[in-house]
Structure formats: C-alpha cells, structure tokens
Design an enzyme around this catalytic site. Structure first.
Site, mmCIF file in Angstrom:
data_model
loop_
_atom_site.group_PDB
_atom_site.id
_atom_site.type_symbol
_atom_site.label_atom_id
_atom_site.label_comp_id
_atom_site.label_asym_id
_atom_site.label_seq_id
_atom_site.Cartn_x
_atom_site.Cartn_y
_atom_site.Cartn_z
ATOM 1 C CB SER A 101 3.886 -7.148 3.360
ATOM 2 O OG SER A 101 2.588 -7.261 2.685
ATOM 3 C CE LYS A 129 0.390 -6.452 5.033
ATOM 4 N NZ LYS A 129 0.765 -4.890 5.470
ATOM 5 C CE LYS A 141 -0.563 -6.310 0.762
ATOM 6 N NZ LYS A 141 -1.015 -5.161 1.495
ATOM 7 C CG ASP A 185 -3.254 -5.498 4.246
ATOM 8 O OD1 ASP A 185 -4.222 -5.156 4.362
ATOM 9 O OD2 ASP A 185 -2.244 -4.670 4.071
ATOM 10 C CD GLU A 202 -2.359 -3.996 7.080
ATOM 11 O OE1 GLU A 202 -1.585 -4.777 7.293
ATOM 12 O OE2 GLU A 202 -1.774 -2.856 6.547
ATOM 13 C CG ASP A 216 -2.888 0.469 5.616
ATOM 14 O OD1 ASP A 216 -2.618 1.669 5.569
ATOM 15 O OD2 ASP A 216 -2.268 -0.425 4.775
ATOM 16 C CE LYS A 266 1.029 0.916 4.764
ATOM 17 N NZ LYS A 266 0.136 0.497 3.512
ATOM 18 N N GLY A 313 4.404 -0.209 5.377
ATOM 19 C CA GLY A 313 5.280 0.362 4.394
ATOM 20 C C GLY A 313 4.536 0.240 2.960
HETATM 21 O O1 OSB Z 1 -1.564 -2.343 2.278
HETATM 22 O O2 OSB Z 1 0.204 -2.419 3.803
HETATM 23 C C1 OSB Z 1 -0.451 -2.363 2.534
HETATM 24 C C2 OSB Z 1 2.342 -2.210 0.037
HETATM 25 C C3 OSB Z 1 1.753 -1.306 -0.853
HETATM 26 C C4 OSB Z 1 0.489 -0.637 -0.486
HETATM 27 C C5 OSB Z 1 -0.108 -0.833 0.513
HETATM 28 C C6 OSB Z 1 0.210 -2.006 1.295
HETATM 29 C C7 OSB Z 1 1.491 -2.535 0.889
HETATM 30 C C8 OSB Z 1 2.123 -3.724 1.996
HETATM 31 C C9 OSB Z 1 3.633 -4.007 1.549
HETATM 32 O O3 OSB Z 1 1.664 -4.379 2.460
HETATM 33 C C10 OSB Z 1 4.262 -3.138 2.766
HETATM 34 C C11 OSB Z 1 5.938 -3.129 2.533
HETATM 35 O O4 OSB Z 1 6.391 -4.081 2.672
HETATM 36 O O5 OSB Z 1 6.481 -2.084 2.357
HETATM 37 MG MG MG Z 2 -2.338 -2.659 4.512
#
Ligand code: OSB
Ligand code: MG
Length: 374
Positions: free
Chosen positions: A135, A161, A163, A188, A213, A238, A262, A290
């Site tokens: 991510s 992925k 953001k 996401d 997402e 999510d 998660k 995660g």
């Molecule tokens: O939205 O999935 C999410 C990290 C912190 C809070 C929310 C998210 C995330 C990530 C990273 O996208 C996920 C990871 O690599 O652990």
């Molecule tokens: Mg997310």
C-alpha cells in the site's frame, strides 16, 4: 487456560518514511502491545490504534483507557476453554474494536501454543504462502510515485495499491496503468469522496482496477450501494465494516463486491474469520488489509490470510517495508514470487525482541496477583 497476568505497553516505532493518506499522515506506529501469562505460556497481541482518530474513532489513548478499565478486568483470572469465548466476554464493551484486538489476539496465541500448533493451523488455514502487495501512500509527484511503484514491483510485490484523494486520483492511476499495463492494481480513498463525485469516480472504470477501497463515508454502507450501481470498478469496504453484521448487510444490499478484512478493525480473529466464512459462502473475494503493524500484529494478519477465501493479495508487506528495526527477531521476508511464508512455529510465530521492545516503550501497565496496578 487461566489468564494469570496481563501486561500492556504502548510503543512508538518510527516508520522509514511518513505514510500519507487522503486525510492524514502517520510518522510511526503507536500501538499497544499486550502480553498475557497463562500457566507457563505467554501470548502476544497488538492493538494498532493511531495516535489520532483519523482512520476511525479510536486512538492509542482511548484504547489504553478501555483496556485498562474494562477489557483487562474482564479477562483477568478467567478460565478460557476456547479463544472464541473472548469475543463474547468483550461484547458488553461496545465498539472499541481496536482496543479489544490485542487481548483477543494474545488468547489465540496462547491457545495455539497450548495445542502445539501454528495459529494458521488452529484457525483452519490451508496456505503455506500468502500472496502480498504493498500500500503506497500519497507521493509528492507522479515521477516519485512511478519510481516507488517500480521499486516495489522489482522487489516482487504482486499487487500495487495507491492512496487517492481529489486532485490526486485519475492522473496517478492513468500514469501507473500506462507504465505497468499488466499489474494487479487498486486504489484506496479512505472515505474522502461523496456521492456527488460519482461521475468523477466512474472515470476510474477505464483502468482495470481490482477495486476501489472505501470511497465514501467511513460510517456509511447504503450510499456505497448507490455508487456500486453506477461504477463498474468493484467497491471494497474497509472502514465501514466493523462487524460480521455489517458485512452481512453490505453484501445483502450490494454495497461492495470485495471486503478488506482487518482483524483489528473488527475486534479480532473470531469476527474476522466469521466475515471470511460468510464471504466464502457467497463467493465474495476477501483480502487481508493492514494497519502498518509491527512484527507482532503482522503474524496474526498472515495467519488469517492463510484461510482459503483470502484470494486477493493482502497489505501484509515484509517488515522492512515499514521499519528500520522491528520488535521481532524473525521478521517476514518477501519471497521472490511475491509471497510471505505463513509462520509455522507454535502460536502466532513472532519471536519478540523484548530488550528492544523495552527501549521503544512509552508507558507500561501490569496486573499483579491482587488487583491492578500501573
Ligand atoms: O486504509 O488500509 C488502510 C494504513 C493505516 C490505516 C489504514 C490503512 C492503511 C494502509 C496500509 O493502507 C496497510 C499496511 O500496509 O499495513
Ligand atoms: Mg483502507
């Protein structure tokens, strides 16, 4: 298993680079690590709450207070015969799923150690290797973004992925698709858009994304069903799936076609596995997200992702993607084929570096034989 003693510690473990989403930036992991003692065994767990309530309503401080005042007293001195009981015991405490997670995880860890099997085996996982992706936070420009994507692909990650946010969505998606036409690719939004952006989000349909997402509000399910009727890109929820009940509702009204599970968002492995089972019955693909966890939390995500319904690559990257040095002695390493090995040691599999853990601890709490002390 009798729960004899519980220790909590809040840590700060800096990230290699700050992680930026549509709404916030994180500089490190402020998780609460739980250590439970039971009849000569030790169980570990992690509550990956953020310092600020930007992802959901919980923070490290709220989790600390809920654990200390309510969750620890519920669990202490209890005789547990199966870890699924913990979910029921914690149920009177409303919400606070991330707070519950560290303690729930630790009980699963002890149960697997007691049985002498891996957590994956105890959960019923059938994979030895799990496919993983990465991510990628918001980057300062498209050039840097493409460079970062290329580096992770070279390392072997199976899926990218990114953001996204208004003003940083179609262009980065277009640029990545143009440069890497065949990769597994998803985005996401962390709840930054509204239904008024529907036509704009529909433009993403041109780029063969695996999913988008959580485009809409963190506490909405219904509007996502309206969006999903209009866009072709599968919606993945999510933030707004905090329980098996929410998952059932979302699937019923076609608010999403994929779920990011998660365990920490739903209160632990019991609820996470229920959502997995429900999705598997309906042939809805799931993947394990995660929360930038340490090497402790990461093992629980990996065990969960070893269940058969986790068909899409997870956000369970190798530890060195996040930290210079982690609090475990056996970090996950990325295999050449973009998988991680599911831990095989009895329990969760994390070998905690307790001396290093001590150096990154900001505060501690411990129950003693009589009463609770800080
Ligand atoms: O939205 O999935 C999410 C990290 C912190 C809070 C929310 C998210 C995330 C990530 C990273 O996208 C996920 C990871 O690599 O652990
Ligand atoms: Mg997310």
């Amino acid at each position: 298993m009798k729960i004899e003693k519980i220790e909590l510690r809040q840590i700060f473990l800096p990230y290699k680079k700050p992680f930026e989403t549509s709404g916030w930036v994180e500089d490190g992991n402020y998780a609460i690590i739980a250590k439970i003692y039971s009849e000569g065994l030790i169980g570990w767990g992690e509550s990956p709450a953020g310092k600020e309530p930007w992802y959901n309503e919980e923070t490290t401080d709220t989790a600390w207070s809920i654990q200390k005042d309510f969750i620890v007293p519920i669990l202490l001195d209890k005789e547990i015969t199966h870890p699924e009981q913990v979910d029921v015991l914690f149920d009177p405490v409303r919400g606070n799923k991330i707070a519950k997670t560290a303690l729930e995880f630790a009980v699963w860890d002890i149960a697997a150690k007691e049985a002498g099997i891996s957590l994956s085996a105890l959960l019923g996982g059938d994979k030895k290797f799990i496919p993983v992706g990465v991510s990628i936070g918001i980057q300062k420009n498209l050039y840097t973004l493409l460079q970062v994507v290329e580096d992770y692909l070279k390392e072997g990650y199976q899926r990218i992925k990114i953001k996204i946010k208004p003003g940083y969505d179609i262009d980065p998606v277009k640029a990545i698709r143009k440069n890497f036409p065949h990769i597994l690719f998803q985005v996401d939004a962390n709840s930054i858009y509204s239904l008024e952006d529907t036509e704009h989000l529909k433009k993403l349909d041109d780029y063969d994304l695996l999913l988008i997402e959580q485009p809409l509000a963190h506490d909405d399910i219904y509007q996502h069903s309206k969006l999903q009727k209009i866009i072709n890109t599968p919606v993945c929820l999510d933030e707004s799936i905090t329980s098996p009940q929410h998952a059932a509702f979302a699937l019923e009204i076609d608010a999403c076609r994929v779920i990011n599970i998660k365990p920490s968002r739903v209160g632990g492995l019991t609820a996470a596995r229920k959502i997995h089972n429900m999705c598997t019955l309906k042939s809805v693909p799931v993947w394990c997200g995660g929360m930038l966890e340490t090497g402790i939390g990461r093992t629980f995500n990996a065990a969960l992702a070893s269940l058969s319904g986790f068909t899409l690559p997870g956000d369970i990257s190798a530890n060195d993607r996040y930290f210079e040095k982690d609090i475990v002695l056996n970090p996950f390493k990325l295999n050449y084929d973009g998988t991680l090995n599911v831990p095989e040691l009895p329990g969760c599999g994390a070998i905690v570096d307790e001396a290093f853990l001590e150096t990154v601890t900001l505060r501690k709490f411990s129950t003693l034989e009589k009463g609770i002390y800080q």
